[in-house]
Motif scaffolding. Structure first.
Motif, mmCIF file in Angstrom:
data_model
loop_
_atom_site.group_PDB
_atom_site.id
_atom_site.type_symbol
_atom_site.label_atom_id
_atom_site.label_comp_id
_atom_site.label_asym_id
_atom_site.label_seq_id
_atom_site.Cartn_x
_atom_site.Cartn_y
_atom_site.Cartn_z
ATOM 1 N N MET B 64 48.650 57.215 38.283
ATOM 2 C CA MET B 64 49.040 56.742 36.939
ATOM 3 C C MET B 64 50.122 55.650 36.577
ATOM 4 N N ILE B 65 51.044 55.816 37.594
ATOM 5 C CA ILE B 65 51.919 54.496 37.654
ATOM 6 C C ILE B 65 51.138 53.234 38.022
ATOM 7 N N GLN B 66 50.425 53.252 39.154
ATOM 8 C CA GLN B 66 49.694 52.001 39.386
ATOM 9 C C GLN B 66 48.830 51.500 38.084
ATOM 10 N N TYR B 67 48.309 52.415 37.552
ATOM 11 C CA TYR B 67 47.388 51.979 36.415
ATOM 12 C C TYR B 67 48.310 51.286 35.170
ATOM 13 N N LEU B 68 49.448 52.017 35.029
ATOM 14 C CA LEU B 68 50.479 51.462 33.954
ATOM 15 C C LEU B 68 51.114 49.956 34.380
ATOM 16 N N ILE B 69 51.108 49.703 35.678
ATOM 17 C CA ILE B 69 51.719 48.455 36.086
ATOM 18 C C ILE B 69 50.665 47.555 35.914
ATOM 19 N N TYR B 70 49.231 48.117 36.251
ATOM 20 C CA TYR B 70 48.379 46.853 36.019
ATOM 21 C C TYR B 70 48.040 46.334 34.653
ATOM 22 N N PHE B 71 48.121 47.570 33.690
ATOM 23 C CA PHE B 71 48.134 47.422 32.171
ATOM 24 C C PHE B 71 49.021 46.585 31.719
ATOM 25 N N GLY B 72 50.164 46.843 32.267
ATOM 26 C CA GLY B 72 51.432 46.010 31.895
ATOM 27 C C GLY B 72 51.104 44.461 32.162
ATOM 28 N N ASN B 73 50.659 43.970 33.344
ATOM 29 C CA ASN B 73 50.553 42.726 33.675
ATOM 30 C C ASN B 73 49.474 42.182 32.895
ATOM 31 N N LEU B 74 48.520 43.120 32.671
ATOM 32 C CA LEU B 74 47.245 42.548 31.766
ATOM 33 C C LEU B 74 47.909 42.073 30.461
ATOM 34 N N LEU B 75 48.645 42.824 29.857
ATOM 35 C CA LEU B 75 49.295 42.198 28.680
ATOM 36 C C LEU B 75 49.950 40.940 28.577
ATOM 37 N N HIS B 76 50.271 40.586 29.789
ATOM 38 C CA HIS B 76 50.925 39.254 30.126
ATOM 39 C C HIS B 76 49.748 38.255 30.524
ATOM 40 N N GLY B 77 48.707 38.720 30.417
ATOM 41 C CA GLY B 77 47.353 37.798 30.941
ATOM 42 C C GLY B 77 47.304 37.714 32.373
ATOM 43 N N ASP B 78 47.808 38.523 33.201
ATOM 44 C CA ASP B 78 47.744 38.500 34.614
ATOM 45 C C ASP B 78 46.953 39.909 35.083
ATOM 46 N N LEU B 79 45.864 39.172 35.522
ATOM 47 C CA LEU B 79 44.753 40.214 36.282
ATOM 48 C C LEU B 79 44.943 40.565 37.401
ATOM 49 N N GLY B 80 45.988 40.643 37.881
ATOM 50 C CA GLY B 80 46.237 40.701 39.216
ATOM 51 C C GLY B 80 45.939 40.158 40.380
ATOM 52 N N THR B 81 46.280 40.632 41.700
ATOM 53 C CA THR B 81 45.927 39.456 42.855
ATOM 54 C C THR B 81 44.745 40.402 43.529
ATOM 55 N N SER B 82 44.013 39.507 43.939
ATOM 56 C CA SER B 82 42.800 40.162 44.796
ATOM 57 C C SER B 82 43.375 40.532 46.297
ATOM 58 N N ILE B 83 42.934 41.816 46.588
ATOM 59 C CA ILE B 83 43.606 42.266 47.669
ATOM 60 C C ILE B 83 42.902 41.667 48.699
ATOM 61 N N ALA B 84 41.584 41.272 48.881
ATOM 62 C CA ALA B 84 40.728 40.709 50.165
ATOM 63 C C ALA B 84 41.398 39.440 50.371
ATOM 64 N N THR B 85 41.636 38.404 49.235
ATOM 65 C CA THR B 85 41.951 36.957 49.349
ATOM 66 C C THR B 85 43.459 36.588 49.277
ATOM 67 N N ASN B 86 44.182 37.574 48.594
ATOM 68 C CA ASN B 86 45.450 37.319 48.146
ATOM 69 C C ASN B 86 45.598 36.213 47.205
ATOM 70 N N ARG B 87 44.607 35.875 46.473
ATOM 71 C CA ARG B 87 44.772 34.818 45.421
ATOM 72 C C ARG B 87 44.544 35.470 43.886
ATOM 73 N N PRO B 88 45.257 35.207 42.845
ATOM 74 C CA PRO B 88 45.118 35.644 41.717
ATOM 75 C C PRO B 88 43.499 35.927 41.087
ATOM 76 N N VAL B 89 43.261 36.921 40.517
ATOM 77 C CA VAL B 89 41.969 37.377 40.393
ATOM 78 C C VAL B 89 41.186 36.289 39.169
ATOM 79 N N LEU B 90 42.500 35.976 38.514
ATOM 80 C CA LEU B 90 42.102 34.972 37.432
ATOM 81 C C LEU B 90 41.474 33.690 38.142
ATOM 82 N N THR B 91 42.111 33.162 39.015
ATOM 83 C CA THR B 91 41.877 32.006 39.738
ATOM 84 C C THR B 91 40.207 31.964 40.252
ATOM 85 N N GLU B 92 40.065 33.091 40.873
ATOM 86 C CA GLU B 92 38.855 33.380 41.398
ATOM 87 C C GLU B 92 37.803 33.827 40.364
ATOM 88 N N LEU B 93 38.094 34.345 39.280
ATOM 89 C CA LEU B 93 37.062 34.401 38.298
ATOM 90 C C LEU B 93 36.622 33.045 37.622
#
Lengths: 530, 337
Positions: B64-93
């Motif tokens: 639940m905390i993992q999801y809330l952290i994800y969601f909090g970042n999302l509100l700042h426009g941060d889609l998180g970091t790709s685990i496979a490549t260590n790059r921002p998901v937004l950059t990869e998209l």
């Protein structure tokens, strides 16, 4: 907006059709790219181009031509360690201190000459950055600079395998001044302090034969010749690795000469390419060894006699000639034949004969007439030239003849890895692919790592490999690994050694100088065009 | 109209939040273990490395905390970091989305162009043969397996005939135009490189044909049915009675009204094409969203998978909005309150 009604859709369609087909046709020949080589390969598994973090098969393929390491191993004698950036070295009798003398002519593309500091920085960065391959640096305690050309590597404890480990991709030597200027950090805490990774997508800092021009995910890798390289000047000025996922497509574009080499051919495509004009095949033993693992905690595999029966029940030659279409060979143990302590002669000696009558007799002796047990594997995958789905069918057919019903349970690869690493499958098709070419890298089948998954112990074998790992004297080590391989092949072991597939590479007929490397695929700098 | 738009966007927000929730839940219920799969065989033996990995990706927190952290970042426009490549998901998209948008747009235009033409032809001519051909083509278009068709095109049009370039977005050795949008066609024009434009377009022909073929079938059927209905109406007969030529009546009076259902189907089609088409992208070595979604899912790269799901959700919302706006343009009687 143009009112829709004014433009006849027929006109639109015709115009679109004309504009798509009426463009100048593609040039489809190798002519005009004399000093450029184009290679088709699936590069979708590359996680990072940072050499100190990279560990996956595609990642080390990318960095191999760009970075040099202290030492190297070359075909065909992979047990032999040769100098690369190190001119010479000495190992302390207790195998904890390694002292390297660096070559004086190595210069990075930046113009910075190679110094001991570069070695210190690179090895410690590999350890502290906590990347996917950092576990290989676990034995590393510290690196000391003796003088600008001499460096001392000190380990936490005796480890005779470390020299071979230094040939692994993660120990690539980088230009410390350049990488540091890009935010590279080698100290403890580097995993969060280091900011250099993004820079490696469009730059490189190695002393190897090539320099990275650019890397684009699932698209291409472009390399340019490093004019400052200390070794023989590579023939090709430019190397372009084009991402092609489908092996079938790789074969087609190779035949049309749109690429010079195709690296991911399946056995079927390789067979189809045989005898085609303008195309040639290179075939070398891969580092994959494939086995069937029997979980000894579950019936019927808890019965030693049944395990032995299985080893006689399998028609190994049919696997090699039928499923692999001859592109591979049988193995008697799990180690790659040719390594120290596992010469080809011993490999031949340890092979089980296909003997259904003996298998049936052993089953009778075991008191098991019928058994049913699931077989799990990573569905749809190939280990080298060996397609697992077909292998599973074959194993099922062979074992059915002695009364063992293998229930086929293919699962997606990540699920298989999870299951197998948790020790869940009762029967599994497993493989080993080494991190570096030292016999110790195949020792995990008794050390409590792989064998734990199959709930099997062999304390004596575990003692032998642990001793061998600390023994610097090669002849003594050789004897120990010989003994170890005999134990893996013994009737009671839970491993049914199956095959070592070959690595198949298709190339245009004018490509020569192909030198295969089991870990890195090929040595780009030795490739030539006739 | 403005208020309507705002309302639509507000209504879409809960949908998007729902998408993140469901994707998060599904990806965490898989029977695969991220640590065991991502780290190498031997790395999983090192408790320190496993702990560092779990901490780095927040796996040491309750779900639940993992999801809330994800969601909090999302509100700042941060889609998180790709685990496979260590790059921002937004950059990869930002790398894979333009490749897909470009191909989807060309495919949609081809599907609409050909589909509307065939549909009108089938409805407009009283010629039973033309009608039968159009219906046959549309049936094939709907039924044909994309994977098989793609391979067929590569092995014939490229391999045997040499009429098309090999799979990929550009000829090997060419450098992509300096990115503005990431779409090669657009960037090539913006950078004044007609040679790259032509090269990129040639590489798009085969994959666009594969993707358009499915759409052509739908568009033809809908256009044909809709046209037949419109042609039968009084105002069309009146126009004919005034003495206007048949094609003039069809193109000026009937087509515009008949297009409304075609726009609906076109919108759905576009959203589908934009959300990525794994098989076509695989065959044609097209580094688009479909490939990205597939390889991310295969390597259990949860942040990347969630990023893709979210982008696809946004695409559907935007396309649906466009479709509604297009109704107004085609038929001024449509009004949104």
């Amino acid at each position: 907006m143009i009112p829709m009604a004014r433009v006849s859709p027929v006109v639109v369609a015709v115009a679109l059709g004309v504009s798509l087909t009426g463009l100048p046709g593609p040039s489809t020949s190798a002519a005009g790219r004399t000093d450029v080589v184009v290679i088709a390969k699936d590069i979708s598994d590359i996680r990072t181009p940072d050499p100190s973090k990279s560990y996956d098969v595609g990642g080390v393929f990318l960095q191999f031509p760009i970075y040099s390491r202290l030492v190297k191993q070359r075909a065909p004698d992979f047990w032999k360690i040769q100098g690369d950036l190190a001119e010479s070295w000495s190992v302390s009798a207790d195998a904890t201190t390694y002292t390297f003398k660096l070559r004086r002519d190595a210069v990075f593309p930046s113009g910075n000459p190679l110094t001991s500091e570069d070695v210190r920085f690179s090895l410690l960065r590999a350890k502290n950055i906590k990347g996917y391959g950092s576990f290989l640096a676990d034995p590393l305690k510290t690196v000391e600079i003796v003088d600008p050309q001499t460096v001392r590597v000190i380990l936490n404890g005796p480890d005779a395998t470390f020299l071979a480990a230094l040939a692994a991709g993660v120990f690539s030597i980088v230009d410390s001044k350049t990488v540091r200027a890009q935010g590279g950090v080698e100290t403890v805490g580097a995993e969060s302090l280091d900011k250099a990774e993004q820079w490696f997508y469009s730059h490189s800092a190695g002393a190897g034969p090539y320099v990275l021009q650019r890397y684009t995910r699932e698209t291409e890798i472009v390399l340019e010749r490093n004019e400052k390289y200390y070794g023989p000047k590579p023939f090709f000025r430019e190397v372009i690795v084009k991402h092609i996922k489908e092996p079938g497509t790789q074969s087609l574009i190779l035949q049309r000469a749109d690429v010079d080499m195709a690296l991911d051919l399946s056995v079927d495509q390789a067979e189809n390419l045989k005898g085609k004009a303008g195309v040639t095949l290179f075939e070398d033993p891969s580092a994959y060894t494939v086995y069937m693992g029997l979980n000894t905690s579950a019936a019927p595999w808890d019965n030693v006699k049944v395990r032995e029966a299985v080893k006689y029940a399998i028609d190994y030659d049919a696997i090699v000639t039928g499923i692999m279409r001859g592109h591979g060979r049988r193995i008697g143990s799990i180690m790659m034949p040719g390594m120290l302590g596992f010469p080809e002669s011993l490999n031949m000696q340890l092979l089980y004969k296909h003997d259904p009558a003996k298998a049936a007799a052993l089953m009778k002796e075991a008191g098991v007439s019928r058994a049913s047990v699931p077989l799990t594997w990573a569905a749809g995958t190939n280990y080298g030239a060996l397609p697992l789905d077909r292998l599973a069918q074959k194993l099922r057919g062979d074992l059915a003849k002695v009364g063992i019903d293998l229930k086929l349970q293919p699962v997606q690869q990540s699920i298989f890895l999870t299951f197998y690493r948790q020790g869940k499958p009762q029967t599994a098709i497993g493989f080993w692919f080494p991190d570096y070419m030292d016999p110790d890298n195949w020792s995990y089948f008794v050390t409590g790592f792989i064998n734990k998954r199959l709930h099997w112990q062999n304390p004596e074998a575990a003692k032998i490999v642990s001793q061998a790992q600390k023994t610097a004297d090669a002849p003594s080590r050789e004897k120990m690994y010989e003994q170890y391989n005999r134990m893996l092949a013994a009737p009671d072991s839970p491993y049914v050694s199956l095959a070592q597939p070959t690595n198949l590479v298709g190339a245009r007929a004018d490509i020569t100088g192909f030198k295969f490397h089991p870990l890195y695929f090929l040595e780009m700098d030795s490739l030539r065009r006739k | 109209m403005g208020r309507y738009l705002v309302r639509r966007v507000l209504v879409a927000l809960p949908t998007l939040v729902g998408i993140t929730g469901v994707t998060f839940l599904v990806s965490h219920l898989l029977p695969s273990d991220l640590v065991l799969t991502s780290l190498g065989d031997r790395a999983t033996q090192s408790p320190a490395l496993v702990a560092a990995f779990r901490h780095r990706w927040g796996l040491d927190q309750p779900m639940m905390i993992q999801y809330l952290i994800y969601f909090g970042n999302l509100l700042h426009g941060d889609l998180g970091t790709s685990i496979a490549t260590n790059r921002p998901v937004l950059t990869e998209l930002a790398l894979s989305l333009p490749a897909t948008v470009e191909l989807a747009t060309v495919s949609l235009l081809a599907a609409l162009g050909a589909g509307i033409a065939l549909g009108v032809l089938a409805a407009g001519t009283r010629n039973a043969a033309v009608d039968a051909v159009a219906r046959g083509l549309s049936a094939i278009g709907v039924a044909i397996p994309t994977f098989w068709f793609g391979i067929l095109l590569v092995s014939t049009v490229y391999f045997r005939l040499g009429w098309a370039p090999p799979p990929g977005r550009l000829t090997v050795g060419l450098t992509a135009p300096e990115p503005v949008t990431g779409m090669f066609l657009v960037d090539a024009l913006l950078r004044g490189r007609p040679d790259l434009f032509a090269d990129a377009l040639r590489h798009m022909v085969l994959p666009a044909i594969v993707l358009a073929t499915v759409g052509v079938g739908f568009v033809t059927r809908i256009t044909r049915a809709s046209m037949l209905e419109v042609i039968a109406q009084d105002y069309v007969r009146t126009a004919r009675a005034k003495g206007l030529a048949r094609w003039s009546v069809v193109s000026r009076h009937a087509l515009r009204n008949a297009l409304i259902p075609v726009i609906t189907i076109g919108g759905t089609l576009y959203a589908q094409l934009m959300s990525g088409t794994v098989l076509t992208e695989t065959i044609f070595s097209w580094p688009g969203m479909g490939r990205y979604a597939f390889s991310s899912a295969a390597s259990l790269d949860f942040p990347a998978v969630m990023g893709v799901a979210l982008v696809v959700g946004v695409i559907y919302v935007i396309v649906n909005l466009w479709v509604d706006m297009l109704y107004v343009l085609v038929n001024p009687r449509v009004r949104y309150q």
